[in-house]
Scaffold this active site. Structure first.
Site, PDB file in Angstrom:
ATOM      1  CB  CYS A 125      63.774  98.146 -36.533  1.00  0.00           C
ATOM      2  SG  CYS A 125      63.911  96.419 -35.980  1.00  0.00           S
ATOM      3  CB  CYS A 162      32.637 103.167   2.744  1.00  0.00           C
ATOM      4  SG  CYS A 162      34.027 103.074   3.900  1.00  0.00           S
ATOM      5  CB  CYS A 170      40.423  90.525  -0.394  1.00  0.00           C
ATOM      6  SG  CYS A 170      39.504  90.211   0.856  1.00  0.00           S
ATOM      7  CG  HIS A 179      60.349  95.519 -38.505  1.00  0.00           C
ATOM      8  ND1 HIS A 179      61.722  96.128 -38.441  1.00  0.00           N
ATOM      9  CD2 HIS A 179      59.218  96.207 -38.693  1.00  0.00           C
ATOM     10  CE1 HIS A 179      61.331  97.388 -39.129  1.00  0.00           C
ATOM     11  NE2 HIS A 179      59.917  97.424 -39.259  1.00  0.00           N
TER      12      HIS A 179
END
Length: 766
Positions: A417, A602, A613, A681
């Site tokens: 799988c 801006c 920050c 799975h």
């Protein structure tokens, strides 16, 4: 504080004040205070209680009419059930609560886990919370050791948060609240058959009774399935071995006045004087857990046999079916006795000889055989011409025709799988990594590349199906070339498989180039790691990537054509987050080590970046914090940010004199596939088009026909419900209960393992 020293209540009506109290919340007060209040005031209207759902011991005055009293055991059981509204429903189901109170250590039970009903034995009953919890009770859970074929389907060895509750083998234990645990042997309080509108015994006849009737000038008999009222007339649904047309395995609906309780003395199931006797026949292949079909009033219905035996007062061999739809009459009980467990109105008891093998699987067997034969013919033709064919990815317009349905996608076989889901996600609807199918390689590895192109990718794109033998041939080649001794038998991780194919075999150029401290590192995928100080609760993939890059001090040296991201997990079973919100686009502009960036304040050209920050709550929770000179000075003039040390950005030539680059083109990657894992799975989701509902879900082992000599049935299904959840706000998503999410959406949001992104512009040059 002893639990018996308190009086408990459950909120059954919404209090006017305080307004934040939820229906189903459980509260308590000391017994001596309650007795004192009652004795002092005969008309007591409000009680000062503390809520068990809150970690804080804060008293609230609650209207007494909004609460109902519980004993300590009931409160302990219900407290383990979430959310509160579900808890209230369970409280009103008194039989379920009383049944749970009879459960003891050593009781054999069926426990529901990840949608499956597993057999086990109770090994532990008790709390699973911090023992220092300030409230008198913390919720009663059941620890179940799984038995027989269900061993290994659990999630624990009996340990919870370093506390040993009981001992069992790894992944052979389950912790569950009471509503997911039912005794195998029924008790007097076990829920009986769910008969919403006809539980009454109309004139002594009830579901499960043997009855006789007259039809077509003849006599017949059968078993009552249901009794309903239609236009004021009681109608009886009867399961028989032959309907009025002589069809075997039929069902009749007759007025009650035509039905008599009892059996025909001769023992014959039908005595139609106009029909020849029917030779009884039982398919010997039908056994426990067989998928069968039976003919009911509305046509064929399908189900799984959970029980075979003889019912009271019946000589025939009967089977207990769990139907695929709500066409049954109970949840596994018959005349008050439990024989197996299933959802309400899914159980039906019929004669064994009324069952037939599921014809849908017979059709699939023929389809599988036909596909295999066609596969071999095309393979022989390809080998004879040695042609190199290029098949484009499946377009959105082709998805319904080529991909949707059973026996579609890649057929799984023997722990494949991880490979099936990865290949389907990479190649079904995307060409971003098609270069690996055509690049030159060594003569030793050329057969592997040829199998990948001719036997897997091309058939997937042209026919929508890849037979499991091609995947096994691919795995055998990988194993024969010495990359792993267990490629044909064991499950691997997708990243391990991709590394071997991309790096060791095809020598593909690394997809990812990372810049760290001036040095460039190369990789094929990126594992997201987070520091311990992150404040993410319901993150997007964008946030996870940014936080990981920030904590590791990384940048992208260039825009990748394909970005493969592994989600933060502790192994396959333990996730850092209950849900992760898929980012349909990743904005990587601020993650690049070189290139112009815009000031977050801006929009002017940014010249500085401040790592301090990044997690400042004043700013947005997304994106690196870059500023122009003016905004940086203003931001860092605040006393809380004076100590920050912004770093100078590298500005490309030609941008220094541009003051307002509002037309700056941002670099974005688009999501095209997600690999998910649940209980070891792997499955995959593919985003195949531009619309929000353009999602498909693939499972290479969605079903199976036969046992050891059988084969897996892959399935691809459309899942437009994913788009509905992606449109929700984070607050709405946070309130979604995973088990209640529609379709397969829960798998995407809760089980994501790997995200695959592509750059539509860069893939043209790679």
């Amino acid at each position: 504080m002893n639990s018996s020293e308190c009086v408990y209540f459950i909120i059954t009506e919404k209090p006017k004040t305080p307004t934040h109290i939820k229906l189903g919340s459980i509260c308590y007060m000391r017994e001596y205070r309650f007795s004192s209040e009652v004795s002092r005031r005969s008309s007591l209207k409000r009680l000062s209680v503390e809520f068990l759902d809150s970690p804080y011991s804060l008293p609230y005055d609650i209207d007494k009419a909004c609460m109902q009293k519980l004993n300590a055991d009931e409160a302990d059981l219900l407290l383990a059930c979430q959310p509160e509204l579900d808890r209230l429903k369970l409280f009103r189901n008194t039989d379920a609560v009383q049944t749970a109170l009879t459960l003891t250590v050593g009781t054999e039970v069926m426990v529901e886990e990840d949608g499956e009903k597993l057999r086990g034995i109770i090994r532990y009953i008790g709390p699973m919370n911090d023992p220092n919890y300030s409230h008198p009770i913390t919720g009663r859970y059941f620890g179940v050791e799984l038995q027989g074929a269900d061993k290994g389907k659990g999630s624990t060895n009996g340990t919870f948060r370093s506390q040993k509750c009981f001992s069992c083998e790894k992944n052979c234990g389950v912790f569950a609240p009471f509503f997911r645990v039912r005794p195998v042997v029924p008790t007097s309080h076990s829920p009986s058959m769910s008969m919403h509108h006809t539980q009454q015994e109309t004139e002594g006849i009830i579901p499960g009774d043997s009855v006789m009737f007259v039809i077509n000038d003849g006599f017949g008999c059968g078993m009552v399935v249901d009794i309903q009222e239609e236009a004021g007339t009681p109608m009886v649904r009867i399961s028989t071995d032959m309907d009025e047309n002589g069809k075997r395995g039929g069902e009749l609906k007759l007025p009650l006045y035509m039905v008599t309780k009892g059996e025909i003395p001769s023992g014959s199931e039908t005595m139609d004087i106009d029909s020849p006797p029917v030779e009884e026949h039982t398919d010997l292949s039908i056994t426990l857990n067989s998928v069968v079909e039976v003919t009911l009033g509305k046509g064929n219905s399908y189900g799984i046999i959970h029980w075979i035996g003889r019912l009271p007062d019946r000589e025939d061999v009967m089977v207990g079916l769990e139907l695929e739809e709500d066409l049954g009459v109970s949840d596994g009980t018959f005349k008050g006795m439990r024989y197996f467990i299933c959802p309400p109105r899914r159980a039906l008891f019929v004669k064994l000889q009324s069952c037939r093998p599921d014809s849908r699987f017979q059709n699939i067997s023929a389809t599988n055989k036909k596909m295999l034969e066609l596969d071999k013919k095309e393979e022989d033709a390809d080998n004879s011409t040695c042609k190199v064919e290029t098949v484009p990815p499946i377009s959105t317009e082709q998805v319904d025709q080529l991909l949707i349905g059973r026996m579609k996608g890649i057929q799984g076989h023997c722990n494949s799988c991880y490979m099936d889901a990865t290949l389907f996600g990479l190649f079904s609807c995307s060409s971003v990594l098609d270069s690996m199918l055509f690049k030159s390689t060594t003569p030793q590895d050329a057969p592997i590349q040829r199998i990948l192109l001719h036997d897997i990718v091309n058939p997937l794109r042209s026919k929508g199906f890849v037979h499991g033998r091609h995947i096994m041939k691919f795995r055998e080649q990988l194993q024969d070339h010495g990359y792993s001794r267990s490629f044909t038998t064991d499950e691997k991780d997708p990243e391990e498989f991709l590394l071997i194919v991309m790096h060791h075999i095809l020598a593909l150029e690394p997809l990812l180039k990372l810049s760290a401290a001036g040095k460039v590192q190369e990789s094929y995928c990126y594992q997201i790691f987070l520091d311990q100080n992150h404040r993410l609760v319901l993150p997007t993939v964008q946030q996870l990537l940014e936080h990981s890059f920030h904590s590791a001090g990384l940048k992208l040296a260039e825009v990748p054509s394909c970005l493969i991201l592994q989600m933060p997990r502790f192994g396959k079973k333990f996730k850092m987050f209950d849900k992760i919100i898929p980012s349909l686009e990743l904005d990587i502009t601020d993650l690049l080590s070189e290139g112009p960036q815009q000031c977050v304040m801006c929009g002017h050209l940014a010249v500085e970046e401040c790592a301090d920050c990044f997690q400042d709550s004043v700013f947005s929770t997304m994106g690196f914090k870059v500023f122009c000179k003016t905004c940086s000075a203003q931001v860092h003039s605040h006393p809380q940010r004076i100590s920050h040390q912004p770093a100078t950005l590298v500005i490309p030539k030609g941008y220094l004199h541009r003051s307002i680059p509002h037309s700056l083109t941002r670099d974005r990657l688009e999501l095209f596939a997600v690999l998910c894992i649940e209980t070891s799975h792997y499955v995959s989701f593919v985003k195949h088009g531009p619309n929000s509902e353009d999602w498909i879900f693939f499972d290479s082992m969605a079903d199976r026909e036969g046992e050891t000599d059988g084969f897996n049935i892959p399935e691809v299904r459309a899942c437009p419900e994913v788009g509905t959840y992606l449109k929700m706000s984070p607050a709405e998503l946070a309130n979604q209960v995973p088990r209640d999410m529609k379709g397969v959406a829960k798998r995407l949001f809760c089980d994501a393992y790997m995200y695959l992104y592509q750059s539509m512009s860069m893939c043209l040059y790679r």
